[in-house]
Design a protein around this motif. Sequence first.
Motif, PDB file in Angstrom:
ATOM      1  N   SER A   7      -8.207  16.581 -41.302  1.00  0.00           N
ATOM      2  CA  SER A   7      -8.048  16.682 -42.753  1.00  0.00           C
ATOM      3  C   SER A   7      -6.845  17.518 -43.154  1.00  0.00           C
ATOM      4  O   SER A   7      -6.406  17.449 -44.310  1.00  0.00           O
ATOM      5  CB  SER A   7      -9.325  17.269 -43.381  1.00  0.00           C
ATOM      6  N   ILE A   8      -6.292  18.321 -42.228  1.00  0.00           N
ATOM      7  CA  ILE A   8      -5.215  19.240 -42.624  1.00  0.00           C
ATOM      8  C   ILE A   8      -3.964  19.161 -41.744  1.00  0.00           C
ATOM      9  O   ILE A   8      -2.925  19.707 -42.106  1.00  0.00           O
ATOM     10  CB  ILE A   8      -5.712  20.698 -42.642  1.00  0.00           C
ATOM     11  N   GLN A   9      -4.033  18.485 -40.604  1.00  0.00           N
ATOM     12  CA  GLN A   9      -2.892  18.532 -39.685  1.00  0.00           C
ATOM     13  C   GLN A   9      -1.627  17.926 -40.289  1.00  0.00           C
ATOM     14  O   GLN A   9      -0.514  18.364 -39.993  1.00  0.00           O
ATOM     15  CB  GLN A   9      -3.233  17.847 -38.369  1.00  0.00           C
ATOM     16  N   HIS A  10      -1.797  16.941 -41.188  1.00  0.00           N
ATOM     17  CA  HIS A  10      -0.627  16.313 -41.816  1.00  0.00           C
ATOM     18  C   HIS A  10      -0.022  17.179 -42.924  1.00  0.00           C
ATOM     19  O   HIS A  10       1.047  16.862 -43.460  1.00  0.00           O
ATOM     20  CB  HIS A  10      -1.018  14.941 -42.395  1.00  0.00           C
ATOM     21  N   LEU A  11      -0.703  18.274 -43.270  1.00  0.00           N
ATOM     22  CA  LEU A  11      -0.236  19.150 -44.356  1.00  0.00           C
ATOM     23  C   LEU A  11       0.609  20.315 -43.861  1.00  0.00           C
ATOM     24  O   LEU A  11       1.092  21.119 -44.663  1.00  0.00           O
ATOM     25  CB  LEU A  11      -1.436  19.697 -45.140  1.00  0.00           C
ATOM     26  N   GLY A  12       0.770  20.423 -42.551  1.00  0.00           N
ATOM     27  CA  GLY A  12       1.513  21.543 -41.984  1.00  0.00           C
ATOM     28  C   GLY A  12       3.014  21.396 -42.130  1.00  0.00           C
ATOM     29  O   GLY A  12       3.762  21.459 -41.155  1.00  0.00           O
ATOM     30  N   THR A  13       3.484  21.201 -43.347  1.00  0.00           N
ATOM     31  CA  THR A  13       4.923  21.090 -43.663  1.00  0.00           C
ATOM     32  C   THR A  13       5.184  21.793 -44.993  1.00  0.00           C
ATOM     33  O   THR A  13       4.258  22.194 -45.694  1.00  0.00           O
ATOM     34  CB  THR A  13       5.346  19.603 -43.792  1.00  0.00           C
ATOM     35  N   GLY A  14       6.448  21.935 -45.326  1.00  0.00           N
ATOM     36  CA  GLY A  14       6.813  22.496 -46.633  1.00  0.00           C
ATOM     37  C   GLY A  14       6.324  23.906 -46.856  1.00  0.00           C
ATOM     38  O   GLY A  14       5.892  24.252 -47.965  1.00  0.00           O
ATOM     39  N   GLY A  15       6.351  24.697 -45.796  1.00  0.00           N
ATOM     40  CA  GLY A  15       5.931  26.084 -45.937  1.00  0.00           C
ATOM     41  C   GLY A  15       4.511  26.349 -45.490  1.00  0.00           C
ATOM     42  O   GLY A  15       4.120  27.498 -45.290  1.00  0.00           O
ATOM     43  N   LEU A  16       3.713  25.296 -45.346  1.00  0.00           N
ATOM     44  CA  LEU A  16       2.354  25.455 -44.837  1.00  0.00           C
ATOM     45  C   LEU A  16       2.342  25.236 -43.324  1.00  0.00           C
ATOM     46  O   LEU A  16       3.109  24.439 -42.794  1.00  0.00           O
ATOM     47  CB  LEU A  16       1.388  24.469 -45.500  1.00  0.00           C
ATOM     48  N   ARG A  17       1.480  25.943 -42.631  1.00  0.00           N
ATOM     49  CA  ARG A  17       1.381  25.809 -41.180  1.00  0.00           C
ATOM     50  C   ARG A  17      -0.057  25.458 -40.795  1.00  0.00           C
ATOM     51  O   ARG A  17      -1.007  26.083 -41.283  1.00  0.00           O
ATOM     52  CB  ARG A  17       1.796  27.109 -40.493  1.00  0.00           C
ATOM     53  N   CYS A  18      -0.201  24.468 -39.936  1.00  0.00           N
ATOM     54  CA  CYS A  18      -1.509  24.101 -39.385  1.00  0.00           C
ATOM     55  C   CYS A  18      -1.534  24.613 -37.950  1.00  0.00           C
ATOM     56  O   CYS A  18      -0.783  24.133 -37.098  1.00  0.00           O
ATOM     57  CB  CYS A  18      -1.728  22.586 -39.427  1.00  0.00           C
ATOM     58  N   GLY A  19      -2.390  25.588 -37.688  1.00  0.00           N
ATOM     59  CA  GLY A  19      -2.414  26.201 -36.368  1.00  0.00           C
ATOM     60  C   GLY A  19      -3.785  26.198 -35.743  1.00  0.00           C
ATOM     61  O   GLY A  19      -4.801  25.898 -36.382  1.00  0.00           O
ATOM     62  N   ASP A  20      -3.813  26.538 -34.463  1.00  0.00           N
ATOM     63  CA  ASP A  20      -5.079  26.625 -33.740  1.00  0.00           C
ATOM     64  C   ASP A  20      -5.848  27.865 -34.180  1.00  0.00           C
ATOM     65  O   ASP A  20      -5.272  28.857 -34.645  1.00  0.00           O
ATOM     66  CB  ASP A  20      -4.834  26.698 -32.232  1.00  0.00           C
ATOM     67  N   LEU A  21      -7.157  27.810 -33.988  1.00  0.00           N
ATOM     68  CA  LEU A  21      -7.975  28.989 -34.269  1.00  0.00           C
ATOM     69  C   LEU A  21      -7.717  30.064 -33.217  1.00  0.00           C
ATOM     70  O   LEU A  21      -7.494  29.745 -32.043  1.00  0.00           O
ATOM     71  CB  LEU A  21      -9.462  28.623 -34.259  1.00  0.00           C
ATOM     72  N   PRO A  22      -7.803  31.344 -33.588  1.00  0.00           N
ATOM     73  CA  PRO A  22      -7.568  32.426 -32.618  1.00  0.00           C
ATOM     74  C   PRO A  22      -8.844  32.815 -31.855  1.00  0.00           C
ATOM     75  O   PRO A  22      -8.929  33.910 -31.304  1.00  0.00           O
ATOM     76  CB  PRO A  22      -7.089  33.578 -33.510  1.00  0.00           C
ATOM     77  N   PHE A  23      -9.822  31.921 -31.844  1.00  0.00           N
ATOM     78  CA  PHE A  23     -11.047  32.135 -31.068  1.00  0.00           C
ATOM     79  C   PHE A  23     -11.593  30.768 -30.672  1.00  0.00           C
ATOM     80  O   PHE A  23     -11.247  29.740 -31.265  1.00  0.00           O
ATOM     81  CB  PHE A  23     -12.094  32.936 -31.865  1.00  0.00           C
ATOM     82  N   ASP A  24     -12.422  30.754 -29.649  1.00  0.00           N
ATOM     83  CA  ASP A  24     -12.958  29.489 -29.142  1.00  0.00           C
ATOM     84  C   ASP A  24     -14.058  28.958 -30.057  1.00  0.00           C
ATOM     85  O   ASP A  24     -14.976  29.686 -30.440  1.00  0.00           O
ATOM     86  CB  ASP A  24     -13.530  29.670 -27.734  1.00  0.00           C
TER      87      ASP A  24
END
Length: 308
Positions: free
Chosen positions: A251-268
């Motif tokens: 739902s959000i991976q395609h939004l990681g542009t234009g100043g927004l970042r889609c990243g991995d969680l820092p926990f499992d």
Amino acid sequence: MNDINPSDLSLLPILEALIEERHVSRAALRLNRSQPAVSHALARLRDLFDDPLLVRGEGGLQPTARALQLAEPLAQALALVRTMIEQPAFDPLQCSRHFRLSLSDYGAAILLPRLVAQLRKSAPLIDLTVVSYGRERALAALVDGEIDLALGVYPALAQVRYKALASALLFEESFACLYDEAALPGPLSLERYLAAPHVRVTVALEDDSEIDEALARLGHKRRIAVQLPHWSAAPETVRGTDLVLTAARRSIQHLGTGGLRCGDLPFDLASFPFVQTWHRRREMDPAHRWLRDHIAGIVSATNAESLP
């Protein structure tokens, strides 16, 4: 006529075959039974109806007056039973049905446009009503017959109270987080993740969050600064702010542009199943089964397109 046991009803197709074939061997061949079994059935039928039913005559067995009297109502009764049992061939182009589906904003975004487009071509007489119920309410609505199909994430399906529901996996999903890099530059550590305010998306306040449960197991808790019922509105709430949105990756991976970042969680955090679920009373409904198969096909095609 003697008393009939429920098991005697299975003899009626044999009587029909005997009256029509007028020969024990031919009736046995037609019914895929042994000749002794048909002879035994005839003896029981004679006892039930207190009539010989078929007697030897020129050219083979001849039906008695009683058998001829029974022939027409017997054929009508068996035809009615066969009509009830044998499903007609399903034709989606001629199917006029109204289906009620429960989908979250997220599920609707990834499935509904293609589903509607294909239904307009393949089954134009099928109508859809889409509602967005919380997890518990959606499952309860399936049990009560309020909706026909629910698509989403339903951990409670394993509970005994929902044993009447069937389900099928559509895909495995994972979580990611979306944030504004101007406010939170670089990848998020667990410390920075917990220090940031968060956006939580939930349709129903009582629905559990896998994210908060996972953090609680680690001894942590995040601050929910904004809670929304709509996936579609959530991504824009992080733009220009220090908010973090943790959501299904698709739902959000395609939004990681234009100043927004889609990243991995820092926990499992384990992946989770996205399923379609329905009441077992709908299992053999041809139109319902066709719709389920159609949805599964759309997801399969979408997955194939997303592969590198």
